[in-house]
Write an enzyme that holds these catalytic residues in place. Structure first.
Site, short mmCIF file in Angstrom:
data_model
loop_
_atom_site.label_atom_id
_atom_site.label_comp_id
_atom_site.label_asym_id
_atom_site.label_seq_id
_atom_site.Cartn_x
_atom_site.Cartn_y
_atom_site.Cartn_z
N ARG A 79 41.75 45.80 33.57
CA ARG A 79 42.73 45.05 34.35
C ARG A 79 44.06 44.83 33.63
NH1 ARG A 79 39.98 40.89 38.32
NH2 ARG A 79 41.58 41.80 39.63
N PRO A 80 44.75 45.92 33.32
CA PRO A 80 46.06 45.78 32.67
C PRO A 80 47.13 45.27 33.65
CG PRO A 80 45.62 48.08 33.22
CD PRO A 80 44.38 47.30 33.60
N ARG A 82 34.04 31.10 43.35
CA ARG A 82 35.45 31.46 43.16
C ARG A 82 36.00 32.04 44.46
NH1 ARG A 82 36.52 35.58 38.95
NH2 ARG A 82 38.49 35.27 39.99
N LYS A 138 40.98 34.72 50.43
CA LYS A 138 41.32 34.29 49.06
C LYS A 138 42.47 35.14 48.50
CE LYS A 138 38.84 36.04 45.51
NZ LYS A 138 39.55 36.69 44.40
N ASN A 139 42.33 36.46 48.66
CA ASN A 139 43.30 37.33 48.00
C ASN A 139 44.65 37.37 48.72
OD1 ASN A 139 41.43 37.79 46.05
ND2 ASN A 139 40.83 39.82 46.76
N CYS A 178 38.43 41.82 32.29
CA CYS A 178 37.32 41.01 32.76
C CYS A 178 36.14 41.94 32.95
CB CYS A 178 37.67 40.23 34.02
SG CYS A 178 37.82 41.24 35.46
N ASP A 189 35.99 45.65 46.64
CA ASP A 189 35.40 44.31 46.73
C ASP A 189 34.16 44.25 47.63
OD1 ASP A 189 37.36 43.45 45.04
OD2 ASP A 189 38.60 42.51 46.59
N1 EPU Z 1 46.12 48.57 37.37
C1 EPU Z 1 46.83 49.13 36.35
N2 EPU Z 1 47.95 48.48 35.93
C2 EPU Z 1 48.38 47.32 36.49
C3 EPU Z 1 47.64 46.77 37.55
C4 EPU Z 1 46.52 47.42 37.98
O1 EPU Z 1 46.47 50.18 35.82
O2 EPU Z 1 49.42 46.81 36.06
C5 EPU Z 1 44.90 49.24 37.84
C6 EPU Z 1 43.66 48.36 37.72
O3 EPU Z 1 43.13 48.40 36.42
C7 EPU Z 1 42.76 48.94 38.76
C8 EPU Z 1 43.73 49.33 39.87
O4 EPU Z 1 45.02 49.46 39.23
O5 EPU Z 1 42.16 50.09 38.26
C9 EPU Z 1 43.84 48.39 41.03
O6 EPU Z 1 44.04 47.07 40.57
P1 EPU Z 1 44.93 46.04 41.38
O7 EPU Z 1 46.15 45.73 40.58
O8 EPU Z 1 45.14 46.52 42.77
O9 EPU Z 1 43.99 44.77 41.35
P2 EPU Z 1 44.50 43.27 41.40
O10 EPU Z 1 45.72 43.22 42.23
O11 EPU Z 1 44.54 42.71 40.05
C10 EPU Z 1 43.31 42.55 43.60
C11 EPU Z 1 42.23 41.57 43.99
C12 EPU Z 1 40.89 42.08 43.50
C13 EPU Z 1 40.64 43.47 44.11
C14 EPU Z 1 41.79 44.41 43.74
C15 EPU Z 1 41.67 45.78 44.35
C16 EPU Z 1 43.37 39.43 44.01
C17 EPU Z 1 43.49 38.08 43.44
N3 EPU Z 1 42.50 40.26 43.42
O12 EPU Z 1 43.31 42.58 42.17
O13 EPU Z 1 39.93 41.17 44.00
O14 EPU Z 1 39.43 43.98 43.63
O15 EPU Z 1 43.04 43.83 44.16
O16 EPU Z 1 41.61 45.70 45.73
O17 EPU Z 1 44.01 39.76 44.99
C18 EPU Z 1 37.86 40.09 44.14
O18 EPU Z 1 38.32 39.42 45.09
O19 EPU Z 1 36.64 40.10 43.85
C19 EPU Z 1 38.77 40.89 43.34
C20 EPU Z 1 38.47 41.34 42.12
#
Ligand code: EPU
Length: 438
Positions: free
Chosen positions: A138-139, A416, A40-41, A133, A324
């Site tokens: 999740r900023p 999802r 998915k990701n 969420c 995850d």
């Molecule tokens: N973060 C920031 N600023 C940003 C983005 C992220 O501070 O602009 C922080 C987040 O708050 C968190 C950390 O950085 O503390 C890591 O977040 P990341 O950006 O890596 O998460 P994401 O890319 O939004 C993806 C996956 C998530 C998975 C995370 C971490 C997708 C669609 N989602 O999210 O998947 O947990 O990476 O590996 O790829 C799931 O599949 O259940 C899921 C939540």
């Protein structure tokens, strides 16, 4: 437990609001073979990347999930033509607009990754600001920092992010944040940089296999990228991308979930198509817990060796232990006699499963970022509520291992991210039914 289903529902995954539950009669060890779906990701950003070209793209092994269906709808709402059947998605984004439907984007946080492609192709992107969420704030500050570094002007107004630029220009940037690297932030900036003028270097880039898969697809489209999979990614901008074909990598989180389910139920399963090289941290912890994971050709054979042993787990960016898989591992450690300590370092409130696991008899205390699991008490079935995708998976695992019947409510969270999980588990011998929530 009273929840006797009036109807057993049987449906393909679709986007709907009607509530369904899993009814699980636990205590059956899983046995047999399970085929892993596409990730998915990895699929979500790759789907967004099809917006970078006016030529058709074909993506194979796209999992049929409510999240991927949402992404199809978002692509269509931007003007792309999309056809999704039997795991193959064809997208033709000949003429698109840079304005995404507020409601659609707001529903799925992963849709933020359309911003990079829109900015690169149209020099503008207007999308709703994804909120926090249940698993944390999740900023998107790092995504925006990356776009700004490439020359974009960002405005936040009326719940929207507005990004505009005359022409993106390559630069060197540091994209690390408070919890380390960002997966979708890295994907977004990489997708913006492929059509920028000059060379972009992303330092502290995410190293996740999903980022590498996206880079492979972009490369097939004509992008020039090196270093994907390492903390330094270099992108040399090109004039134009062309259509391409790609097969999405297997879902390492789904594979880990089934491996843990086999261990929790004291079963033995063969996981077909899982990539051991993407699962090193998970396999290492399973081994510590007394679970053998053996690579046999393209398959992994998972088998518990006697009683589970307690351990400690800390979630980290790849190649560390994935956040995850934290909830599922927590569920498994409730069955290991002794104390296990699970520390969550990526998302601040990703312990929603803990209070639900307690309903099944688990003894877990939260201490700051850690869950202290006093394992070994037998679990017994109860009605529980899914709160997010991976928490749902943890509850299913606990329900499979528990004595008696467990009803996991609100499994739209699970739909999802897991393709036909109930059908796959039934094939492994589990007694699990999808029922309408009463
Ligand atoms: N973060 C920031 N600023 C940003 C983005 C992220 O501070 O602009 C922080 C987040 O708050 C968190 C950390 O950085 O503390 C890591 O977040 P990341 O950006 O890596 O998460 P994401 O890319 O939004 C993806 C996956 C998530 C998975 C995370 C971490 C997708 C669609 N989602 O999210 O998947 O947990 O990476 O590996 O790829 C799931 O599949 O259940 C899921 C939540």
């Amino acid at each position: 437990m009273s929840a006797k289903p009036a109807t057993v529902t049987d449906r393909r995954y679709k986007i709907s609001n009607f509530m369904e539950s899993f009814l699980i009669k636990g205590g059956v060890p899983l046995h047999g073979e399970v085929e892993i779906s596409g990730s998915k990701n990895a699929a979500l950003p790759i789907m967004a990347a099809t917006l970078l070209t006016g030529e058709p793209c074909v993506i194979r092994r796209v999992p049929d999930l409510s999240d991927t269906q949402f992404m199809v709808q978002i692509l269509e709402s931007l003007g792309a033509m999309a056809k999704f059947a039997n795991g193959t998605l064809t997208v033709h984004a000949k003429k698109i607009k840079g304005y995404a439907d507020y409601e659609l984007v707001r529903k799925m946080r992963g849709s933020i990754c359309i911003a990079g492609p829109l900015l690169a192709r149209l020099h503008k992107a207007r999308i709703s600001l994804p909120g926090g969420c249940i698993i944390g704030a999740r900023p998107i500050n790092l995504h925006l920092k990356g776009f700004e570094a490439l020359g974009a002007k960002i405005k936040i107004e009326g719940g929207y992010v507005d990004a505009t630029v005359k022409k993106l220009a390559g630069t060197t940037m540091f994209l690390g944040g408070r919890a380390g690297s960002t997966v979708l932030g890295t994907a977004n900036v990489m997708m913006a940089a492929v059509l920028a003028d000059g060379v972009t270097v992303i330092e502290s880039a995410a190293c996740e296999p999903e980022v590498v898969d996206l880079a492979d697809f972009l490369t097939a489209m004509g992008a020039k990228i090196s270093g994907a999979g390492s903390p330094t990614i270099t992108v040399t901008g090109v004039e134009k991308l062309h259509g391409a074909e790609h097969e999405v990598i297997p879902d390492r989180i789904e594979a880990a979930t089934f491996a843990i389910a086999a261990a929790a139920t004291d079963g033995e399963i063969t996981i077909r198509g899982a990539r051991a090289d993407h699962l090193r941290a998970v396999i290492d912890k399973l081994n510590e817990a007394g679970v053998s994971v053996e690579k046999r050709g393209a398959n992994l054979v998972v088998r518990r060796k006697g009683k589970l042993k307690p351990s400690d787990v800390t979630t980290l960016p790849y190649s560390g232990f994935p956040t995850d898989v934290q909830a599922q591992m927590t569920a498994m450690f409730t069955l290991a006699p002794g104390i296990s300590i699970i520390t969550e370092r990526i998302f601040e409130s990703r312990f929603m499963h803990v209070s639900e696991l307690a309903r099944l008899g688990a003894d877990i205390e939260i201490e700051g970022p850690s869950a202290i699991v006093k394992g070994g008490r037998p679990l017994s079935g109860a009605p529980v509520m899914a709160s997010d995708l991976r928490a749902s998976a943890a509850l299913v695992i606990a329900g499979l291992a528990a004595k008696g019947t467990t009803q996991v409510n609100r499994i739209y969270h699970l739909d999802r991210g897991y393709e036909r999980m109930d059908a796959k588990l039934r094939k492994l011998g589990a007694r699990i039914q999808r029922v309408e929530e009463k």
